[in-house]
Design an enzyme around this catalytic site. Structure first.
Site, mmCIF file in Angstrom:
data_model
loop_
_atom_site.group_PDB
_atom_site.id
_atom_site.type_symbol
_atom_site.label_atom_id
_atom_site.label_comp_id
_atom_site.label_asym_id
_atom_site.label_seq_id
_atom_site.Cartn_x
_atom_site.Cartn_y
_atom_site.Cartn_z
ATOM 1 N N ASP A 1 0.833 -1.200 0.000
ATOM 2 C CA ASP A 1 0.000 0.000 0.000
ATOM 3 C C ASP A 1 0.865 1.246 0.000
ATOM 4 O OD1 ASP A 1 0.898 -0.013 2.617
ATOM 5 O OD2 ASP A 1 -1.078 0.130 3.532
ATOM 6 N N ASP B 1 -0.750 -6.369 -0.191
ATOM 7 C CA ASP B 1 -0.814 -5.637 1.075
ATOM 8 C C ASP B 1 -2.252 -5.174 1.298
ATOM 9 O OD1 ASP B 1 0.184 -4.518 3.356
ATOM 10 O OD2 ASP B 1 1.397 -2.999 2.358
ATOM 11 N N LYS C 1 -0.565 -9.493 3.163
ATOM 12 C CA LYS C 1 0.156 -8.952 4.313
ATOM 13 C C LYS C 1 -0.780 -8.075 5.121
ATOM 14 C CE LYS C 1 3.073 -5.455 4.161
ATOM 15 N NZ LYS C 1 2.489 -4.570 5.226
ATOM 16 N N GLU D 1 -0.848 -5.295 8.343
ATOM 17 C CA GLU D 1 -0.205 -4.525 9.398
ATOM 18 C C GLU D 1 -0.832 -4.990 10.706
ATOM 19 O OE1 GLU D 1 0.229 -0.365 8.936
ATOM 20 O OE2 GLU D 1 1.040 -0.516 6.905
ATOM 21 N N GLU E 1 9.629 -3.740 10.768
ATOM 22 C CA GLU E 1 9.979 -2.452 10.174
ATOM 23 C C GLU E 1 10.429 -1.446 11.219
ATOM 24 O OE1 GLU E 1 8.265 1.047 7.189
ATOM 25 O OE2 GLU E 1 7.093 -0.770 7.524
#
Length: 269
Positions: A42, A81, A111, A113, A179
């Site tokens: 994204d 994402d 994926k 978050e 990250e």
């Protein structure tokens, strides 16, 4: 290169490689270069679509670009994402949106978050055959809460990230992105998990690395402190476009070899 999430494993010698890509030409170049996985991130919001953050990116935008990447490649894992608010609000909608990336766009995995709110969702997705790559540390979809600062710098925050990493592995995640966290925290988490960790601003002791393709290619005006450019595509593009403008204005392009004359049409007008 891995062809299934089960083959996306570090061999203990050569780190895994992952890059973002948002279009077919870039994805094809990633495959030719030997990249193991392509993330249709994204981050397209900032990198390609002109947004100030990832928040405006839609499910349809990710699905469209995931399709382009999937059609252009055969061997790398293609990971879609999931954009802001496409998951975690309603379970049925979350499952539908994630399933769309596999069923319609051709991704191999999604994926998320991640946080405490995605543990059960990860388990449910895995049960349905939708492989999940988790993502902890700096999560840009929480920019309004966290900004872009390094995460996991206190003992409490580091422990929370480490605990969530184990929880997502237990829930069925096949890999974990870390990250912008301290390198020693990433190393500890990597040792704790049996699934591969993919670092971005997390040091060299992860099982693999990921960067945004625009940063690698030198397309952006600025890059994060944990990234580096391996080319200057922005400069090359500007030079090529400038040369085109000059050639047209100087009437050097198109030349005779770029045109076709049909003699039968000479007396048409």
């Amino acid at each position: 290169m891995p062809t299934t999430v089960g083959e996306f494993r570090a061999d203990g010698e050569t780190p895994l490689t992952m890059l973002t890509a948002y279009d077919a030409p870039t994805a094809a170049a990633c495959e030719r270069a030997g990249v193991d996985a392509i993330l249709v991130g994204d981050s397209m919001g900032n990198a390609m679509l002109g947004y100030d953050s990832t928040l405006p990116v839609t499910v349809d935008e990710v699905a469209s670009r995931t399709g382009a990447v999937a059609r252009a490649t055969d061997e790398p894992l293609v990971i879609a994402d999931m954009p802001f608010l496409s998951f975690g609000v309603d379970e049925a909608e979350s499952l539908h949106n994630a399933g769309k990336m596999l069923k319609e766009a051709g991704a191999h995995a999604v994926k998320l978050e991640s946080g405490s709110h995605t543990v059960e969702l990860t388990e449910r997705l895995a049960e349905l055959g939708i492989p999940v790559m988790a993502h902890l540390g700096l999560t840009p979809q929480k920019v309004n809460q966290l900004g872009y600062a390094r995460q996991g710098t206190s003992r409490e925050a580091a422990s929370e990230i480490a605990d969530l990493a184990v929880a997502h592995e237990d829930a069925g995640a096949f890999a974990l992105v870390l990250e912008h966290v301290p390198a020693n925290l990433a190393a500890r988490i990597t040792d704790d998990l049996s699934i591969p960790t993919i670092g971005i601003g997390a040091g060299k002791n992860c099982d693999g690395q990921v960067l945004v393709a625009n940063d690698v290619l030198g397309l952006g005006e600025r890059i994060p402190p944990f990234a580096t450019s391996f080319g200057d595509l922005r400069g090359e593009m500007e030079n090529a476009i400038s040369d085109y403008v000059d050639a047209v204005e100087d009437e050097e392009f198109p030349a005779d070899e770029h045109s076709h004359v049909e003699s039968d049409l000479d007396d048409l007008y």
